[in-house]
Design a protein around this motif. Structure first.
Motif, PDB file in Angstrom:
ATOM      1  N   GLU A   1       0.832  -1.211   0.000  1.00  0.00           N
ATOM      2  CA  GLU A   1       0.000   0.000   0.000  1.00  0.00           C
ATOM      3  C   GLU A   1       0.864   1.257   0.000  1.00  0.00           C
ATOM      4  N   THR A   2       1.963   1.232   0.743  1.00  0.00           N
ATOM      5  CA  THR A   2       2.832   2.403   0.840  1.00  0.00           C
ATOM      6  C   THR A   2       3.550   2.664  -0.474  1.00  0.00           C
ATOM      7  N   ILE A   3       4.120   1.616  -1.069  1.00  0.00           N
ATOM      8  CA  ILE A   3       4.842   1.794  -2.334  1.00  0.00           C
ATOM      9  C   ILE A   3       3.904   2.276  -3.429  1.00  0.00           C
ATOM     10  N   THR A   4       2.744   1.660  -3.558  1.00  0.00           N
ATOM     11  CA  THR A   4       1.833   2.041  -4.641  1.00  0.00           C
ATOM     12  C   THR A   4       1.261   3.442  -4.427  1.00  0.00           C
ATOM     13  N   ARG A   5       1.187   3.885  -3.188  1.00  0.00           N
ATOM     14  CA  ARG A   5       0.739   5.262  -2.925  1.00  0.00           C
ATOM     15  C   ARG A   5       1.819   6.270  -3.284  1.00  0.00           C
ATOM     16  N   LEU A   6       3.070   5.977  -2.946  1.00  0.00           N
ATOM     17  CA  LEU A   6       4.158   6.911  -3.214  1.00  0.00           C
ATOM     18  C   LEU A   6       4.584   6.906  -4.668  1.00  0.00           C
ATOM     19  N   VAL A   7       4.413   5.764  -5.341  1.00  0.00           N
ATOM     20  CA  VAL A   7       4.853   5.625  -6.742  1.00  0.00           C
ATOM     21  C   VAL A   7       3.636   5.231  -7.585  1.00  0.00           C
ATOM     22  N   PRO A   8       2.894   6.207  -8.105  1.00  0.00           N
ATOM     23  CA  PRO A   8       1.631   5.908  -8.807  1.00  0.00           C
ATOM     24  C   PRO A   8       1.771   4.982  -9.999  1.00  0.00           C
TER      25      PRO A   8
END
Length: 429
Positions: free
Chosen positions: A99-106
């Motif tokens: 969730e964190t990676i996909t939020r920071l890197v669209p």
């Protein structure tokens, strides 16, 4: 400085470990001498087994963006490890990391955790080949993407440091599927795609080359690669193992405004623990097993302790102004080094991005791998040792980037510049 305990450990290690080290550039082979052995680290400092202290600009080769042994990271690790070190079944921290990676890197609509940057790049190439049905990949001279067979063709970093242009053990048939281009050359990229664009599965690139020291992309170059890949239906892969979350919260793709199809990560997302990840468009990642036919697996992938360390680190870098402050520190260091070199009458230049930098003993700017190779590596080697003896640890290679952390304050940078003025004077002859 006394290095007697490190010397004894190195002698023992050489009898049992190839070259006495578990990763080649650690051996100091290109700069000469013997490596020191670390005992502990704290903030911006490394301490060796002989009690010497160094201002550290390697940062475990990139993960320690908040400094060594950050209390928040250690607390997260300690809390998690009491519940067990590995489960072999899914855990909640893996989901939070995704969730964190996909939020920071669209651009990463889905992500898969692995155990190293090398594993991430190997997997991304497999996805590119599987999704396109093509076999050829394109990489760039001087870029290093781990030690996978497909990548050890005109690689940078440790391969270049050791003077190994290509690696024995890589089958020629596989090497023939890897095409290479000079980084930052618009015309060469266009010509290659005009010739064989229909055979290319993917282009993998370090958006900021961190394995030929530190080379920034020319204006529009990454956008040019994006256009070529789109036109020829090849996949653009950003290797952000080094730049991811360091140069901006969303990595180099955020910094330069370019959207790759796939991205690879490592280093910072483990907070110092072994970790990697690859991600990208949903339609591509959905083809990875078990949801699709492209197989990839890993016993320790998504390890809970590694996830805890990485999540704590990612929380730290999301503090308001974190990257702007990191950029200011990097500029202060590089501007000070250039000024010290000018005072000493030495040809010297730097390159820099937020939290990372390159040092080159040459007058002209560095924009290509050929520029990097034309730098005075022998003088760098003398400078490296002069700095080490004055308590500053730089990467032991003229072909590796340096790293600044949020723990490098005014005192550490001032101490570094004081050491540099003495070191430049020492290598002037």
């Amino acid at each position: 400085m006394d290095h007697s305990h490190s010397h004894a450990l190195f002698a023992r290690a050489q009898a049992l470990i190839p070259g006495g080290v578990n990763s080649p550039v650690r051996a100091f082979k290109s700069v000469g001498g013997e490596p020191f052995f670390a005992a502990r680290a704290q903030g911006a400092y490394l301490y060796d087994v002989d009690g010497n202290r160094y201002v550290d600009y390697v940062g475990s080769w990139g993960p320690m963006i908040a400094g060594h042994a950050h209390p928040q990271v250690l607390a997260a690790v300690e809390k998690t490890m009491h519940d067990g070190l590995s489960f072999g079944v899914p855990n909640a921290l893996e989901v939070t990391m995704a969730e964190t990676i996909t939020r920071l890197v669209p651009s990463c609509e889905m992500v898969r955790m692995v155990n190293s940057g090398t594993e991430a790049t190997l997997s991304a190439i497999r996805v590119a080949r599987g999704a396109t049905g093509r076999s050829r990949i394109v990489k760039f001279e001087g870029c290093y993407h781990g030690h996978g067979d497909s990548f050890l063709v005109k690689a940078g970093s440790g391969v270049m440091t050791l003077g190994l242009p290509n690696s024995p053990g890589v089958p020629s048939a596989l090497a023939d599927l890897t095409l290479t281009l000079p980084y930052n050359d618009f015309d060469a990229a266009t010509r290659l795609f005009d010739e064989v664009g229909g055979e290319i599965a993917g282009v993998i690139v370090e958006p900021i080359v961190g394995n030929a020291n530190c080379i920034l992309p020319r204006a529009g170059y990454l956008q040019h690669l994006r256009e070529l890949c789109t036109q020829h239906r090849a996949l653009l892969i950003f290797d952000e193992v080094m730049t991811g979350f360091r140069v901006a919260p969303g990595g180099a793709q955020q910094l330069y405004g370019v959207t790759p199809d796939l991205s690879t990560f490592g280093k910072i997302i483990g907070g110092g623990m072994p970790v990697g990840a690859y991600g990208g468009r949903r339609d591509l990642m959905a083809q990875v097993a078990p949801s699709g036919p492209i197989y990839q697996a890993g016993t320790l992938s998504g390890n809970p302790v590694a996830m805890a360390a990485g999540l704590a680190t990612l929380e730290l870098i999301q503090a308001p102004g974190f990257h702007a402050d990191l950029e200011r520190r990097t500029h202060a260091l590089c501007d000070g080094l250039e000024a010290a070199a000018r005072e000493a009458g030495i040809a010297f230049t730097t390159t820099r991005a937020p939290g990372m930098f390159g040092l080159y003993f040459r007058e002209a700017p560095v924009e290509t791998f050929e520029d990097a190779k034309a730098s005075d590596a022998a003088r760098f080697n003398r400078f490296f040792h002069a700095m080490l003896e004055r308590g500053v640890y730089l990467a032991p290679s003229a072909f590796e980037a340096g790293f600044v952390s949020s723990a490098h304050g005014e005192a550490e940078i001032a101490a570094t510049l004081a050491a540099a003025r003495e070191a430049f004077a020492a290598v002037r002859a």
